[in-house]
Design an enzyme around this catalytic site. Sequence first.
Site: not given
Length: 458
Positions: A59, A261, A278, A289, A368, A372, A379, A402, A406, A423, A425
């Site tokens: 609940d 991710h 990130d 972001d 990638h 975006h 996104h 970004e 890797y 990375r 960004e």
Amino acid sequence: MPTAAGLTQDAVTTEDLRPGPAPITQEEYAARRERLMAELPQDSAVLLPGAVLKTRNHDSDYAFRQHSDFHYLCGFPEPDALLVLLPGREAGESLLFCQEKDPEKEAWTGIRIGPEGAVRDYGMDQAFDNASRGDLADLLEGRRTLYLPLADTHAMALADGIRARLQARARRGAAAPSGFVDVSALIHELRLTKSESELALMRHAAEISAQAHCRAMRDSRPGRFEYQLQASIEHEFAWHGARSPAYGTIVGGGINACVLHYVENDARLADGDLVLIDAGAEFDLYAGDITRTFPVNGRFSQAQRALYDVVLAAEARAVAAVAPGTTLDAIHDGVVRDLTAGLLALGLLEGELDACIETKAYRRFYLHSTSHWLGLDVHDVGSYRVDGEPRALEPGMVLTIEPGLYIPDAEDIPAAYRGIGIRIEDDVVVTADGGEVLTAGVPKAADEIEALMAAARA
């Protein structure tokens, strides 16, 4: 008492931010609805459900977050609501169905806005409680086309039921809708270009996000856990009124940074590794972001800095390329060229630059896209192509930049570079003559990062 991060509460540093910007006005929400209805035939209608509560376990519900399209058109913050737009209706074009006022239930779950509040505080022409949804067939009689989110099963079931009831009255002259059209694409085109009030909210979300990333850099120590830096980030969000992250916070130390991710956030941070964070704050439903990568111990190794500077240079050139008329594809192509050249210079790729780009050899290290859209969703919505061609940037659009590299832990990779993920960004709004970086409040040059981290250890 020690906190999870090993600091006393008094040692946690949280700088004050300016007060948040004003919320979107009733007038702006009404103008958005008018813009949408101006694109529709007069004999049409829009059915747009809001979000519903979702059970977490037994609940207990997940924290409620309104559906972005619904929020964009009316700002009504409660679950189980339905927005109905009826172009040309003299008695009112904007109608809302919502939870009824119920003192007994409100004692458990909080005061409800109710139909009167929806008209008074949210600018609806008319509002009704949800028990009155049976009247929808009467309201929609003669509306030939229903615009609704076709991917929403609840909306489709509602529309099917209304059409069936009207079809059952056909012998008495009732006119049922003859077709359903997806309203989502129309709303998403409106959402793509931000108003000044939206940009003010996004600047604030970016400011909070930047301060949180600075906090994580200050709090980083070898031996702490990824989730402790996540706690630093999300505490800073909430402290400044951003009650939720805009998406699941990523804290990846060492080779975990190579998982795009990564969500576990449960590994111990090792001396000599980098950590990639990130994370972005959500303020009044608008997203920040930011990604930054920094050394756990506050000092880049020679190999880490060499690789980092390749990504940083690509990011800087891409940010500088943001301007009206350019495209995300063009920005990405420039990043690919810069990163590939850097990989060749470091000996991580072999061959000629153009050949490595043509064969996509760089994709072993860069998987990638560079950008975006950003807005109510991290996104964000809006087509990237128009009539099959890359969409030209226009003032008021907000995008991320970004680039990343890797490096797998593989035997054919020089040992100094194995398992490094980087990375960087930033969030950029397109202006009349270029781009405004919303996230400049957190450092990204290696020397600046080391200086900030050293000051926290002094």
